[in-house]
Write a protein that holds these residues in place. Sequence first.
Motif, PDB file in Angstrom:
ATOM      1  N   ALA A   1      47.179   1.046  23.665  1.00 41.11           N
ATOM      2  CA  ALA A   1      45.842   1.719  23.441  1.00 41.11           C
ATOM      3  C   ALA A   1      44.850   0.561  23.082  1.00 41.11           C
ATOM      4  O   ALA A   1      45.114  -0.059  22.216  1.00 41.11           O
ATOM      5  N   MET A   2      43.717   0.633  23.585  1.00 41.09           N
ATOM      6  CA  MET A   2      42.749  -0.274  23.274  1.00 41.09           C
ATOM      7  C   MET A   2      41.298   0.459  22.730  1.00 41.09           C
ATOM      8  O   MET A   2      41.125   1.749  22.918  1.00 41.09           O
ATOM      9  N   PHE A   3      40.672  -0.258  21.801  1.00 36.87           N
ATOM     10  CA  PHE A   3      39.746   0.125  21.264  1.00 36.87           C
ATOM     11  C   PHE A   3      38.473  -1.177  20.996  1.00 36.87           C
ATOM     12  O   PHE A   3      38.893  -2.365  20.774  1.00 36.87           O
ATOM     13  N   GLU A   4      37.234  -0.761  20.856  1.00 37.12           N
ATOM     14  CA  GLU A   4      36.226  -1.800  20.314  1.00 37.12           C
ATOM     15  C   GLU A   4      36.104  -1.330  18.817  1.00 37.12           C
ATOM     16  O   GLU A   4      35.821  -0.323  18.536  1.00 37.12           O
ATOM     17  N   TRP A   5      35.931  -2.548  18.097  1.00 33.96           N
ATOM     18  CA  TRP A   5      35.421  -2.485  16.728  1.00 33.96           C
ATOM     19  C   TRP A   5      34.639  -3.599  16.334  1.00 33.96           C
ATOM     20  O   TRP A   5      35.363  -4.860  16.176  1.00 33.96           O
ATOM     21  N   GLY A   6      33.383  -3.539  16.008  1.00 29.08           N
ATOM     22  CA  GLY A   6      32.560  -4.387  15.723  1.00 29.08           C
ATOM     23  C   GLY A   6      32.323  -5.220  16.963  1.00 29.08           C
ATOM     24  O   GLY A   6      31.951  -4.499  18.266  1.00 29.08           O
ATOM     25  N   SER A   7      32.727  -6.235  17.100  1.00 25.02           N
ATOM     26  CA  SER A   7      32.380  -7.459  18.359  1.00 25.02           C
ATOM     27  C   SER A   7      33.902  -7.664  18.910  1.00 25.02           C
ATOM     28  O   SER A   7      33.633  -8.362  19.777  1.00 25.02           O
ATOM     29  N   GLN A   8      34.772  -6.938  18.443  1.00 26.01           N
ATOM     30  CA  GLN A   8      36.075  -7.358  18.925  1.00 26.01           C
ATOM     31  C   GLN A   8      36.657  -6.095  19.638  1.00 26.01           C
ATOM     32  O   GLN A   8      36.547  -4.935  19.605  1.00 26.01           O
ATOM     33  N   ARG A   9      37.490  -6.547  20.755  1.00 31.19           N
ATOM     34  CA  ARG A   9      38.238  -5.443  21.474  1.00 31.19           C
ATOM     35  C   ARG A   9      39.563  -5.947  21.084  1.00 31.19           C
ATOM     36  O   ARG A   9      40.179  -6.989  21.079  1.00 31.19           O
ATOM     37  N   LEU A  10      40.163  -4.779  20.818  1.00 31.69           N
ATOM     38  CA  LEU A  10      41.516  -4.761  20.142  1.00 31.69           C
ATOM     39  C   LEU A  10      42.514  -3.997  20.894  1.00 31.69           C
ATOM     40  O   LEU A  10      42.091  -2.919  21.434  1.00 31.69           O
ATOM     41  N   GLU A  11      43.777  -4.193  20.778  1.00 33.61           N
ATOM     42  CA  GLU A  11      44.926  -3.336  21.226  1.00 33.61           C
ATOM     43  C   GLU A  11      45.939  -3.334  20.491  1.00 33.61           C
ATOM     44  O   GLU A  11      46.382  -3.917  19.479  1.00 33.61           O
ATOM     45  N   VAL A  12      46.592  -2.115  20.373  1.00 33.01           N
ATOM     46  CA  VAL A  12      47.792  -1.617  19.597  1.00 33.01           C
ATOM     47  C   VAL A  12      48.946  -2.378  20.248  1.00 33.01           C
ATOM     48  O   VAL A  12      49.370  -2.232  21.395  1.00 33.01           O
ATOM     49  N   SER A  13      49.802  -3.212  19.220  1.00 28.60           N
ATOM     50  CA  SER A  13      50.908  -4.004  19.791  1.00 28.60           C
ATOM     51  C   SER A  13      51.949  -3.094  19.228  1.00 28.60           C
ATOM     52  O   SER A  13      53.078  -3.042  19.936  1.00 28.60           O
ATOM     53  N   HIS A  14      52.238  -2.590  17.909  1.00 23.53           N
ATOM     54  CA  HIS A  14      53.073  -1.707  17.584  1.00 23.53           C
ATOM     55  C   HIS A  14      52.960  -0.679  16.832  1.00 23.53           C
ATOM     56  O   HIS A  14      51.729  -0.636  16.276  1.00 23.53           O
ATOM     57  N   VAL A  15      53.481   0.400  16.800  1.00 21.36           N
ATOM     58  CA  VAL A  15      53.242   1.739  16.130  1.00 21.36           C
ATOM     59  C   VAL A  15      54.686   2.041  15.261  1.00 21.36           C
ATOM     60  O   VAL A  15      55.610   1.820  15.867  1.00 21.36           O
ATOM     61  N   HIS A  16      54.052   2.266  14.027  1.00 23.57           N
ATOM     62  CA  HIS A  16      55.370   2.589  13.133  1.00 23.57           C
ATOM     63  C   HIS A  16      55.035   3.793  12.526  1.00 23.57           C
ATOM     64  O   HIS A  16      54.101   4.056  11.803  1.00 23.57           O
ATOM     65  N   LYS A  17      55.957   5.102  12.830  1.00 24.23           N
ATOM     66  CA  LYS A  17      55.814   6.527  12.294  1.00 24.23           C
ATOM     67  C   LYS A  17      56.799   6.928  11.392  1.00 24.23           C
ATOM     68  O   LYS A  17      57.998   6.742  11.758  1.00 24.23           O
ATOM     69  N   VAL A  18      56.561   7.009  10.274  1.00 26.78           N
ATOM     70  CA  VAL A  18      57.611   7.521   9.073  1.00 26.78           C
ATOM     71  C   VAL A  18      56.915   9.093   8.705  1.00 26.78           C
ATOM     72  O   VAL A  18      55.790   9.137   8.616  1.00 26.78           O
ATOM     73  N   GLU A  19      57.874   9.725   8.124  1.00 24.95           N
ATOM     74  CA  GLU A  19      57.644  10.992   7.654  1.00 24.95           C
ATOM     75  C   GLU A  19      58.422  11.409   6.360  1.00 24.95           C
ATOM     76  O   GLU A  19      59.419  10.836   6.301  1.00 24.95           O
TER      77      GLU A  19
END
Length: 287
Positions: free
Chosen positions: A230-248
Amino acid sequence: MATAMAASAAERAVLEEEFRWLLNAEVHAVLKQLQDILKEASLRFTLPGPSTEGPTKQENFILGSCGTDQVKGVLTLQGDALSQADVNLKMPRNNQLLHFAFREDKQWKLQQIQDARNHVSQAIYLLANRDESYQFKTGAEVLKLMDAVMLQLTRARNRLTTPATLTLPEIAASGLTRMFAPTLPSDLLVNVYINLNKLCLTVYQLHALQPTSTKNFRPSGGAVLHSPGAMFEWGSQRLEVSHVHKVECVIPWLNDALVYFTVSLQLCQQLKDKISVFSSYWSSRPF
């Protein structure tokens, strides 16, 4: 002909008597039962301490997942607020261990729990306004009350069963990111939400997309849980999610509340069905 009319009149008289009993006795019995159940549900949300006038007690829950041991930790819940979060994250690439916890002066309000509790309180208020001294005059009046109560209960249940869909920039802008000490690294995002009877914590690891990257940049929309890539823009940067960790962790009293909501909705619907049986009879037989 006269015999048939007399029988019809007798049938109407019996049904009118049954309907009056339903309005004057059974409706109030159901309303009392609903109030008792919803007061129990409301108590689950308050969780008072040893003294009912004291602060809400704190509960510690251990985070876990059957799919990963990258994230471990303990969340401390105090009513509708997350009063402490102590989290350990093992970075996948180098196995570096990161530890971060809430600052001592911070609490994070769980809006879902707060909203659900408010809807329950509103349902109790609606029922309390029709105590045993109140006389219902029509079935439509009862149906209107049941619809109003069911609306509040459905909204309460939906707040717990339907987490908000957020974009990655919305998560990045959330005050939750600024709750931790030490400060979270710029390549981490954290989100917390309720899903049914579980309190969920998601950690997103990010990496910056270089201006020379040949990847087709497509910002992701809103989601409860974003996926790697998943990608998004934050400030002047373009970022991509590399890892997702979900705990509950399971919150037992949220499960109790959801059961109370279901039972209450069933009681409301059963009463509506009884009223509707009589209403359909009157509407199909002219006097």
